[in-house]
Design an enzyme around this catalytic site. Sequence first.
Site, PDB file in Angstrom:
ATOM      1  CB  CYS A 140      -0.915  -0.041   1.229  1.00 18.60           C
ATOM      2  SG  CYS A 140      -1.924   1.434   1.435  1.00 18.60           S
ATOM      3  CB  CYS A 186      -0.409   2.388   4.054  1.00 20.21           C
ATOM      4  SG  CYS A 186      -1.993   1.814   3.471  1.00 20.21           S
ATOM      5  CG  ASP A 187       3.382   1.112   4.329  1.00 20.78           C
ATOM      6  OD1 ASP A 187       2.930   1.611   5.375  1.00 20.78           O
ATOM      7  OD2 ASP A 187       3.225  -0.080   4.030  1.00 20.78           O
TER       8      ASP A 187
END
Length: 356
Positions: free
Chosen positions: A134, A137-138
């Site tokens: 992701c 997300c990261d």
Amino acid sequence: MALTTKLAILGGGPAGLTAAIYAARGQLNPIVIEGVSSGGQLMTTSEVENFPGFPDGVQGPELMENMRKQALRFGTVFVSENAHTVRLGSRPFAIVTDAQEILAETLIITTGARSRSIGIASERTLMGRGVSVCATCDGFFFRGKDVAVVGGGDAAMEEAVFLTRFAKSVTVIHRRDKFRASPIMLKRAQDNAKIKFVLDSVVEEILDGGSGKVKGVRLKNIKTGDLSELTLDGIFVAIGHEPNTSLFKGQLELTERGFIKATETATSIPGVFAAGDVQDEKYKQAITASGAGCMAALNAQWFLDEHDQPAETPADAKVVAAQSTAKESTPPTNDAGTSTSSVVPPALATSTASSP
Ligand SMILES: Cc1cc2nc3c(=O)[nH]c(=O)nc-3n(C[C@H](O)[C@H](O)[C@H](O)COP(=O)(O)OP(=O)(O)OC[C@H]3O[C@@H](n4cnc5c(N)ncnc54)[C@H](O)[C@@H]3O)c2cc1C
């Protein structure tokens, strides 16, 4: 004997647990069939920095443990088993596990999705240590770093372009020389000076040099068989998501890609709602899953308000019984293979059952 309830929630990730918090505070005494491994996808990650309310970030498992505790606090009953069959032909809907059958006046499906994996051992061991599924997300963790994206579809191109906001370089690794990505998405990636492509190649191994963190990959050219190594700080696997919808095939309308078709969480069957990644082909975030879980719980409550509700049910009775014995809520576990665990705090009796 079957357990009966006004509301069953299938799946115990962010969507299911948020739905449980709302439904329990609405005094629906929901039963969450959370599966043998509770908590959902965030149990497999470390730092979560984009869930509101945690200015310093929070570990994925800790966030899920807290959501579960919050759902327990208001009287949620947990069944720590996998459902293997559902029957949605008429109300009450039936959800069947190895040990029991749950009959529910309404059902919220939050069974989530799985990101497809490359399928090599090092991908699993280095997940959250440089391997990610992701970029949203990261990506932030890879400022000024060299990263790769595996895949050749729209999702891979989108992730690659997004990652150029942070990373020094992004290498797209694709097993073919043709792309499934739409021409416009592909061109956007090809026109980006930070993105380069390695084609006809697969990741044979993710390398950590004994450090426990991604240091690079060993690639194999599938046309020539040549092996090569690429030094990297991170690798994003973007080869698609599989929704967990096999239980519902032939019963609920699904999209072409197999996700549950839902409009504001309402599915093709009145009284059955879906929330989170299982019905979300686009956003796939913990906060959007939680938001949809909230919507589904309110929709289930309003649905029940419009329909006859059964009198006190065995599930209610179980909750009341638990209420009289439970002193405080127990911490969540992955109690695989156990049957129903119900713990209800004294607070239930005084909860205001307000909904926003
Ligand atoms: C490694 C990783 C890192 C991530 N990092 C972030 C991040 O930093 N921020 C962010 O916002 N999002 C992140 N995500 C995405 C986020 O985890 C998901 O969007 C979110 O978990 C979706 O929640 P959900 O409740 O819809 O489904 P899930 O979390 O997938 O939960 C579904 C649950 O249902 C259960 N279930 C499925 N079938 C059955 C069955 N038959 N019977 C019983 N139970 C069943 C599953 O076991 C699972 O526990 C990350 C995802 C991954 C994989």
